[in-house]
Scaffold this motif. Structure first.
Motif, PDB file in Angstrom:
ATOM      1  N   LYS A  19      30.704   0.527  46.453  1.00 35.52           N
ATOM      2  CA  LYS A  19      30.415  -0.609  47.330  1.00 35.52           C
ATOM      3  C   LYS A  19      28.923  -0.920  47.343  1.00 35.52           C
ATOM      4  N   PHE A  20      28.092   0.121  47.377  1.00 31.22           N
ATOM      5  CA  PHE A  20      26.649  -0.067  47.368  1.00 31.22           C
ATOM      6  C   PHE A  20      26.189  -0.691  46.049  1.00 31.22           C
ATOM      7  N   PHE A  21      26.700  -0.188  44.934  1.00 32.31           N
ATOM      8  CA  PHE A  21      26.337  -0.707  43.618  1.00 32.31           C
ATOM      9  C   PHE A  21      26.786  -2.156  43.466  1.00 32.31           C
ATOM     10  N   ASP A  22      27.970  -2.466  43.978  1.00 32.66           N
ATOM     11  CA  ASP A  22      28.479  -3.835  43.968  1.00 32.66           C
ATOM     12  C   ASP A  22      27.532  -4.760  44.722  1.00 32.66           C
ATOM     13  N   CYS A  23      27.112  -4.342  45.894  1.00 30.89           N
ATOM     14  CA  CYS A  23      26.221  -5.160  46.720  1.00 30.89           C
ATOM     15  C   CYS A  23      24.850  -5.337  46.059  1.00 30.89           C
ATOM     16  N   ILE A  24      24.323  -4.277  45.466  1.00 26.42           N
ATOM     17  CA  ILE A  24      23.023  -4.356  44.784  1.00 26.42           C
ATOM     18  C   ILE A  24      23.093  -5.321  43.613  1.00 26.42           C
ATOM     19  N   LEU A  25      24.166  -5.273  42.848  1.00 23.71           N
ATOM     20  CA  LEU A  25      24.312  -6.190  41.711  1.00 23.71           C
ATOM     21  C   LEU A  25      24.399  -7.641  42.176  1.00 23.71           C
ATOM     22  N   ARG A  26      25.118  -7.880  43.256  1.00 22.83           N
ATOM     23  CA  ARG A  26      25.231  -9.243  43.783  1.00 22.83           C
ATOM     24  C   ARG A  26      23.884  -9.747  44.271  1.00 22.83           C
ATOM     25  N   ILE A  27      23.146  -8.893  44.955  1.00 25.19           N
ATOM     26  CA  ILE A  27      21.820  -9.289  45.438  1.00 25.19           C
ATOM     27  C   ILE A  27      20.861  -9.491  44.270  1.00 25.19           C
ATOM     28  N   SER A  28      20.955  -8.674  43.239  1.00 27.83           N
ATOM     29  CA  SER A  28      20.076  -8.787  42.076  1.00 27.83           C
ATOM     30  C   SER A  28      20.323 -10.068  41.282  1.00 27.83           C
ATOM     31  N   ALA A  29      21.543 -10.536  41.277  1.00 30.68           N
ATOM     32  CA  ALA A  29      21.865 -11.747  40.522  1.00 30.68           C
ATOM     33  C   ALA A  29      21.223 -12.990  41.127  1.00 30.68           C
ATOM     34  N   VAL A  30      20.956 -12.972  42.425  1.00 35.05           N
ATOM     35  CA  VAL A  30      20.389 -14.151  43.090  1.00 35.05           C
ATOM     36  C   VAL A  30      18.985 -14.474  42.581  1.00 35.05           C
ATOM     37  N   PRO A  31      18.003 -13.550  42.646  1.00 39.31           N
ATOM     38  CA  PRO A  31      16.671 -13.918  42.155  1.00 39.31           C
ATOM     39  C   PRO A  31      16.634 -14.186  40.649  1.00 39.31           C
ATOM     40  N   LEU A  32      17.484 -13.510  39.897  1.00 38.35           N
ATOM     41  CA  LEU A  32      17.532 -13.780  38.456  1.00 38.35           C
ATOM     42  C   LEU A  32      18.001 -15.208  38.190  1.00 38.35           C
ATOM     43  N   TRP A  66      22.849 -25.742  36.404  1.00 37.40           N
ATOM     44  CA  TRP A  66      23.948 -25.900  37.355  1.00 37.40           C
ATOM     45  C   TRP A  66      24.741 -24.611  37.517  1.00 37.40           C
ATOM     46  N   ILE A  67      25.047 -23.966  36.404  1.00 38.12           N
ATOM     47  CA  ILE A  67      25.807 -22.720  36.473  1.00 38.12           C
ATOM     48  C   ILE A  67      24.998 -21.636  37.181  1.00 38.12           C
ATOM     49  N   SER A  68      23.705 -21.577  36.913  1.00 41.17           N
ATOM     50  CA  SER A  68      22.855 -20.591  37.595  1.00 41.17           C
ATOM     51  C   SER A  68      22.825 -20.848  39.097  1.00 41.17           C
ATOM     52  N   GLY A  69      22.796 -22.111  39.484  1.00 41.42           N
ATOM     53  CA  GLY A  69      22.825 -22.449  40.908  1.00 41.42           C
ATOM     54  C   GLY A  69      24.127 -22.043  41.576  1.00 41.42           C
ATOM     55  N   ILE A  70      25.224 -22.320  40.901  1.00 35.35           N
ATOM     56  CA  ILE A  70      26.534 -21.937  41.435  1.00 35.35           C
ATOM     57  C   ILE A  70      26.641 -20.422  41.540  1.00 35.35           C
ATOM     58  N   CYS A  71      26.172 -19.731  40.510  1.00 41.55           N
ATOM     59  CA  CYS A  71      26.242 -18.259  40.520  1.00 41.55           C
ATOM     60  C   CYS A  71      25.339 -17.656  41.587  1.00 41.55           C
ATOM     61  N   ALA A  72      24.158 -18.232  41.783  1.00 41.28           N
ATOM     62  CA  ALA A  72      23.261 -17.727  42.823  1.00 41.28           C
ATOM     63  C   ALA A  72      23.885 -17.912  44.208  1.00 41.28           C
ATOM     64  N   GLN A  99      35.306 -13.105  37.815  1.00 44.73           N
ATOM     65  CA  GLN A  99      35.692 -13.388  36.431  1.00 44.73           C
ATOM     66  C   GLN A  99      35.218 -14.781  36.026  1.00 44.73           C
ATOM     67  N   ILE A 100      35.438 -15.763  36.883  1.00 43.41           N
ATOM     68  CA  ILE A 100      35.053 -17.146  36.576  1.00 43.41           C
ATOM     69  C   ILE A 100      33.543 -17.260  36.407  1.00 43.41           C
ATOM     70  N   MET A 101      32.785 -16.625  37.297  1.00 47.02           N
ATOM     71  CA  MET A 101      31.322 -16.693  37.191  1.00 47.02           C
ATOM     72  C   MET A 101      30.832 -16.060  35.884  1.00 47.02           C
ATOM     73  N   ALA A 102      31.417 -14.949  35.511  1.00 47.25           N
ATOM     74  CA  ALA A 102      31.008 -14.295  34.264  1.00 47.25           C
ATOM     75  C   ALA A 102      31.296 -15.202  33.069  1.00 47.25           C
ATOM     76  N   TYR A 103      32.463 -15.816  33.037  1.00 47.95           N
ATOM     77  CA  TYR A 103      32.804 -16.696  31.919  1.00 47.95           C
ATOM     78  C   TYR A 103      31.924 -17.944  31.892  1.00 47.95           C
ATOM     79  N   LEU A 104      31.650 -18.526  33.040  1.00 45.40           N
ATOM     80  CA  LEU A 104      30.775 -19.701  33.086  1.00 45.40           C
ATOM     81  C   LEU A 104      29.364 -19.354  32.611  1.00 45.40           C
ATOM     82  N   MET A 105      28.893 -18.180  32.977  1.00 48.42           N
ATOM     83  CA  MET A 105      27.562 -17.779  32.540  1.00 48.42           C
ATOM     84  C   MET A 105      27.520 -17.532  31.031  1.00 48.42           C
ATOM     85  N   VAL A 106      28.601 -17.027  30.479  1.00 47.51           N
ATOM     86  CA  VAL A 106      28.659 -16.842  29.023  1.00 47.51           C
ATOM     87  C   VAL A 106      28.584 -18.199  28.322  1.00 47.51           C
TER      88      VAL A 106
END
Length: 186
Positions: A19-32, A66-72, A99-106
């Motif tokens: 759960k902690f790793f999941d949350c850290i990854l989600r937070i890390s994706a925002v500034p990127l 646009w995809i980066s904005g949606i993902c953030a 899954q959708i966010m990963a595919y859109l980013m690809v």
């Protein structure tokens, strides 16, 4: 029945580290993702010989923004849900959007990668020359934005695996009948 109950679709049996790793990854994706948007939107270069080039002139770069904005936005909202324990008991709720966010980013990364490839290599078959010779700073910023986008994509790929694990680990494996075991031994 509350959102935090131990029903059949609960994720309470998951490890706190996951759960902690999941949350850290989600937070890390925002500034990127935000940095990708900023770098791409502010990218422009003027050349006295060929004129001005801007990122808004390329549909693939607009798509990545646009995809980066949606993902953030999604990463921020899902991290907030995880931190506030809101809807976190429903693991399947994060599975499909991850899954959708990963595919859109690809797809958006692939579009920009194609633009960069043509800008660096050109295409002699249709008489396109290498644009990065004349617009080096522009190409460098696009390349940096693509690297940041790729790092955010890596976060979402790991999140897709984690959310898949969390969604499907709540089910028991199918029972194996003694007949199937005998057939495997033979």
């Amino acid at each position: 029945m509350s959102l935090e109950d131990n029903g059949p679709f609960s994720t309470d049996k998951q490890t706190p580290f996951l759960k902690f790793f999941d949350c850290i990854l989600r937070i890390s994706a925002v500034p990127l993702s935000v940095a990708t948007i900023w770098l791409t939107n502010t990218d422009q270069q003027d050349n006295s010989s060929y004129g001005k080039i801007e990122s808004q002139n390329f549909l693939g770069l607009k798509y990545m923004v646009w995809i980066s904005g949606i993902c953030a936005a999604y990463a921020f909202a899902s991290a907030a849900c995880n931190l506030l324990k809101f809807l976190v008991a429903k693991a399947w709720l994060f599975f499909i959007p991850d899954q959708i966010m990963a595919y859109l980013m690809v797809t958006s990364g692939a579009a920009v990668l194609e633009i960069l490839y043509l800008a660096y290599k050109g295409d002699r078959g249709v008489t396109w020359s290498e644009a990065c010779i004349s617009y080096g700073r522009f190409c460098s910023k696009v390349k940096l934005a693509l690297i940041l986008h790729f790092l955010a994509l890596c976060c979402f790929l790991v999140l897709a695996v984690i959310s898949g694990y969390r969604a499907f680990s709540i089910f028991e494996p199918p029972p194996v009948s003694p007949k199937e075991v005998e057939e495997e031994r033979a």
